[in-house]
Design a protein around this motif. Sequence first.
Motif, PDB file in Angstrom:
ATOM      1  N   ALA A 104     -23.016  22.411 -16.000  1.00  0.00           N
ATOM      2  CA  ALA A 104     -22.652  23.285 -17.121  1.00  0.00           C
ATOM      3  C   ALA A 104     -23.700  23.275 -18.226  1.00  0.00           C
ATOM      4  CB  ALA A 104     -21.295  22.872 -17.679  1.00  0.00           C
ATOM      5  N   ASN A 105     -24.459  22.180 -18.327  1.00  0.00           N
ATOM      6  CA  ASN A 105     -25.493  22.085 -19.361  1.00  0.00           C
ATOM      7  C   ASN A 105     -26.903  22.251 -18.803  1.00  0.00           C
ATOM      8  OD1 ASN A 105     -23.578  21.503 -21.450  1.00  0.00           O
ATOM      9  ND2 ASN A 105     -23.448  19.396 -20.690  1.00  0.00           N
ATOM     10  N   ASP A 106     -26.990  22.683 -17.551  1.00  0.00           N
ATOM     11  CA  ASP A 106     -28.285  22.874 -16.901  1.00  0.00           C
ATOM     12  C   ASP A 106     -28.916  24.179 -17.391  1.00  0.00           C
ATOM     13  OD1 ASP A 106     -30.383  23.432 -15.060  1.00  0.00           O
ATOM     14  OD2 ASP A 106     -29.402  22.168 -13.563  1.00  0.00           O
ATOM     15  N   PRO A 107     -30.180  24.152 -17.819  1.00  0.00           N
ATOM     16  CA  PRO A 107     -30.835  25.395 -18.276  1.00  0.00           C
ATOM     17  C   PRO A 107     -30.847  26.498 -17.223  1.00  0.00           C
ATOM     18  CG  PRO A 107     -32.140  23.475 -18.895  1.00  0.00           C
ATOM     19  CD  PRO A 107     -31.055  22.979 -17.984  1.00  0.00           C
ATOM     20  N   GLU A 108     -30.728  26.140 -15.936  1.00  0.00           N
ATOM     21  CA  GLU A 108     -30.771  27.147 -14.877  1.00  0.00           C
ATOM     22  C   GLU A 108     -29.593  28.120 -14.944  1.00  0.00           C
ATOM     23  OE1 GLU A 108     -31.441  25.849 -10.904  1.00  0.00           O
ATOM     24  OE2 GLU A 108     -33.058  24.472 -11.459  1.00  0.00           O
TER      25      GLU A 108
END
Length: 296
Positions: A104-108
């Motif tokens: 959920a906090n992944d830049p992707e």
Amino acid sequence: MVVTQSGGGTDKPSAGGLSPVDPNWKPPACWYEPLATPQQLKDATEKMNKGDLFSVNFGRRWGKDLLVDAFDKGDATFTDTPTKNYNVGKKGIFWRAVARQDRANDPEILDCSKNLFWQKAGTVPDDPNAPTPEVLAAYAYDKIRVPDTKIELKPHGKSTVNLPTWVWLDKAVFKDVTVRASLPGTNLYAVTAAKPVALHLDPGTSDAETFPASGDCPVNKDGSIGTPYTRGAAKQDPPCGIAYLRATGGEAYKLKASVTWEISWKGTGDVKGRLPNGTFESTKDIDVREIQSINR
């Protein structure tokens, strides 16, 4: 996304998910999914009160006025697919981006940047992050739950220096596991299958010998791993097992047993492929004692 699992052995509960053997492999961080019919979106919007917010993308929420402007009045300011009266009566559905919970906090996830949008029935978005059978297969991989690697040992609990400990796994437990993932409102689906192919033993100390020497015990033709101990075989080398060469000094050795599962998938349009093998590991305490001798 609708997910169902089958297989996986007897009524013993499944223990957990798989760890890919390829540390660089990751399933997609985000994709798009159908969310609401025209009538459902209209009803949800009309029920909103002042100050209520509706999620149209990750961390992006609209109030009632913006939703009305975009999908009731046809204002294209904040959407690529403005509609009138929410397209009630037309065949199609509103889609929205979704992300894996653990990313959920992944830049992707910013790759899935579209706000809530309209999609005609029977079609998928023309977008690199649109769902495909392979995306669904990777999603299903993450949902696979396999039986605990509960190995059988002989002798139980305590081993003796230089005498082999026999290790085996019940064939009734380690059967293929399949997970089916599908997207309602589309014909997209994928079935991901996990097949147990080997058991790896790590004795937890360099003062040990594994059987076979690699520590990799293959699956037998009948689906079992290793061979159950039989009386009179104590001094024989087991097809799957460990011989400890030094006694424990008050602290048990940590025997790690990990099963490797081979992963394949098939999906809409008879497409198919493979995904990285996965492993599931458990640890067991092993006490090792010296051979007792009697002086006369």
